[in-house]
Design a protein around this motif. Structure first.
Motif, short mmCIF file in Angstrom:
data_model
loop_
_atom_site.label_atom_id
_atom_site.label_comp_id
_atom_site.label_asym_id
_atom_site.label_seq_id
_atom_site.Cartn_x
_atom_site.Cartn_y
_atom_site.Cartn_z
N GLN A 1 1.07 -1.11 0.26
CA GLN A 1 0.02 0.01 -0.02
C GLN A 1 1.30 1.13 0.33
O GLN A 1 0.79 2.42 0.01
N ARG A 2 1.94 0.83 0.28
CA ARG A 2 2.74 2.36 0.00
C ARG A 2 3.55 2.42 -0.96
O ARG A 2 4.95 2.00 -0.77
N GLY A 3 3.25 3.58 -2.10
CA GLY A 3 3.05 4.19 -2.97
C GLY A 3 3.24 2.94 -4.49
O GLY A 3 3.46 4.12 -5.16
N LEU A 4 2.56 2.01 -4.32
CA LEU A 4 2.48 1.09 -5.03
C LEU A 4 0.59 1.35 -5.75
O LEU A 4 0.07 1.20 -5.17
N PRO A 5 0.76 1.86 -7.28
CA PRO A 5 -0.63 1.80 -7.55
C PRO A 5 -1.47 0.31 -7.32
O PRO A 5 -0.94 -0.09 -7.84
N ILE A 6 -3.10 0.31 -7.14
CA ILE A 6 -3.66 -0.22 -7.08
C ILE A 6 -3.60 -1.36 -8.33
O ILE A 6 -3.52 -2.48 -8.23
N GLN A 7 -3.61 -0.62 -10.00
CA GLN A 7 -3.74 -1.32 -11.01
C GLN A 7 -2.17 -2.05 -11.40
O GLN A 7 -2.48 -2.83 -11.96
N MET A 8 -1.24 -1.60 -10.69
CA MET A 8 0.00 -2.10 -10.77
C MET A 8 0.20 -3.11 -10.25
O MET A 8 0.57 -4.15 -9.95
N LEU A 9 -0.30 -3.22 -8.71
CA LEU A 9 -0.81 -4.06 -6.95
C LEU A 9 -0.84 -5.71 -8.24
O LEU A 9 -1.23 -6.36 -7.89
N LEU A 10 -2.24 -5.44 -8.61
CA LEU A 10 -3.05 -6.22 -9.35
C LEU A 10 -2.19 -7.02 -10.53
O LEU A 10 -3.16 -8.11 -10.50
N LYS A 11 -1.74 -6.21 -11.27
CA LYS A 11 -1.58 -6.94 -12.42
C LYS A 11 -0.28 -7.42 -12.33
O LYS A 11 0.59 -8.44 -13.04
N TYR A 12 0.83 -6.58 -11.21
CA TYR A 12 2.39 -7.63 -11.19
C TYR A 12 2.37 -7.81 -9.83
O TYR A 12 3.63 -8.84 -9.79
N PHE A 13 1.60 -8.51 -8.98
CA PHE A 13 1.20 -9.87 -7.73
C PHE A 13 0.46 -10.58 -7.99
O PHE A 13 -0.27 -10.46 -8.68
N THR A 14 -0.02 -11.51 -7.32
CA THR A 14 -0.23 -12.49 -6.78
C THR A 14 -0.36 -12.30 -5.54
O THR A 14 0.05 -12.61 -4.26
N GLN A 15 -1.76 -11.92 -4.55
CA GLN A 15 -1.82 -13.04 -3.51
C GLN A 15 -2.11 -13.72 -2.90
O GLN A 15 -2.42 -14.77 -3.80
N GLN A 16 -1.25 -13.89 -1.98
CA GLN A 16 -1.24 -15.48 -0.43
C GLN A 16 -1.56 -15.14 0.81
O GLN A 16 -1.07 -15.26 1.64
N GLY A 17 -3.19 -15.16 0.60
CA GLY A 17 -3.33 -15.12 2.06
C GLY A 17 -3.61 -13.41 2.60
O GLY A 17 -3.77 -13.01 1.13
N GLU A 18 -3.03 -12.81 3.07
CA GLU A 18 -2.87 -11.67 3.72
C GLU A 18 -1.87 -11.03 2.92
O GLU A 18 -1.03 -9.96 3.77
N LEU A 19 -0.94 -11.88 2.76
CA LEU A 19 0.19 -11.45 1.57
C LEU A 19 0.37 -11.26 -0.05
O LEU A 19 -0.72 -12.07 -0.76
N TRP A 20 1.37 -10.63 -0.33
CA TRP A 20 1.41 -10.49 -2.12
C TRP A 20 2.77 -10.68 -2.60
O TRP A 20 3.60 -10.24 -2.01
N GLN A 21 2.73 -11.55 -3.25
CA GLN A 21 3.90 -11.82 -3.91
C GLN A 21 4.00 -11.17 -5.51
O GLN A 21 3.46 -11.53 -6.27
N VAL A 22 5.13 -10.60 -5.47
CA VAL A 22 6.06 -10.12 -7.41
C VAL A 22 5.42 -11.61 -8.24
O VAL A 22 6.00 -12.73 -8.21
N SER A 23 4.80 -11.20 -8.83
CA SER A 23 4.95 -12.38 -10.40
C SER A 23 6.38 -12.49 -10.72
O SER A 23 7.38 -12.35 -10.70
#
Length: 291
Positions: free
Chosen positions: A161-183
């Protein structure tokens, strides 16, 4: 901690990492090293400090240095250096590297990896303009612990949430429970290596862009001069150095000159007449990316 023990620690940290601590920072040292004494089984700080001598374990010395190293980072931190990347550095280098088709980028204080991954996302967003080029991104840091986190590319909800646009989060990350991993694709763009800037880094070769942000501020003047002079040898004449907002080469090195109207951006100083940077404007700003 006695005054002599603190004096020893200050010299130890300066020699191992370049970190310069004032007498008023003893509270900071204690707050960061007391948890280390618990993990390592030392009775108190005095016992820990006693084991940092010449016969002390390298693992323990590295643990103490890592505990004292500031690893603050977040995605697209300060925004301006990434605008410079997309609007100035990248367009000029794409033009200047048409024959080689290769651009190398080094993040010299990569911490937990947000800066290199942010640059990777910029390149992914503009891949239609960089077709045919090979990009190499290297992230280095003195801390093994933060590099391991960077390598896995796993971040908390707070961190993404610190500086990362939401569209980039959804585009380049995969959610793993409460965590997010870079593609996997983005992770594959960055190589990681442990490196101490106080040591020789000439073996890395030359880099078209070096990001060395928010690390020189922890060094004394002589160490800053030394690091800058050695960085200058790693950058080609048409390359770039990016420093933090509170950092400068002025009064420290004549090997670089500021790029006018581009805060924190520097180019190697050419012999003879000063270079006049050609500013690109073909790439949208980070603000436009975030809209």
């Amino acid at each position: 901690m006695t005054p002599s023990e603190y004096g020893f620690l200050k010299q130890f940290l300066k020699s191992r990492s370049g970190l310069v601590l004032s007498d008023e920072k003893q509270y900071l040292v204690e707050s960061r090293l007391v948890p280390v004494t618990r993990r390592t089984g030392h009775k108190n700080l005095s016992a820990l400090i006693a084991d940092l001598g010449p016969r002390g374990s390298e693992d323990l010395k590295n643990t103490v240095v890592e505990a004292m190293t500031t690893n603050e980072s977040f995605f697209f931190r300060d925004k301006t250096p990434f605008d410079h990347f997309r609007n100035t550095m990248l367009p000029n280098l794409l033009e200047g590297r048409r024959s080689q088709k290769r651009i190398r980028i080094w993040c010299a204080a990569a911490s937990t990896g947000q800066e290199p991954y942010s640059l990777g996302m910029c390149l992914q967003e503009d891949r239609h303009k960089t077709a045919g080029f090979r990009f190499e991104i290297l992230g280095t840091d003195i801390s093994t612990e933060v590099l391991e986190k960077a390598r896995t590319g796993v971040y908390s909800q707070f961190e993404v949430q610190r500086g990362l646009p939401i569209q980039m989060l959804l585009k380049y990350f995969t959610q793993q429970g409460e965590l997010w991993q870079v593609s996997p694709e983005l992770r594959a763009m960055v190589q990681w290596r442990k490196l101490n800037l106080l040591e020789n880094f000439s073996h890395l070769g030359t880099y078209d862009i070096i990001y060395c942000r928010n690390v020189l501020i922890y060094f004394d003047q002589d160490t800053k001069r030394d690091v800058l002079q050695r960085l200058a040898k790693q950058i080609p004449e048409d390359g770039y150095l990016v420093l933090g907002a509170a950092e400068t080469v002025v009064g420290l090195s004549d090997a670089f000159e500021p790029v006018p109207q581009h805060r924190g951006l520097y180019r190697p100083r050419k012999q003879g007449a000063a270079a006049s940077p050609r500013l690109g404007s073909a790439f949208p700003t980070l603000k436009a990316m975030n809209s």
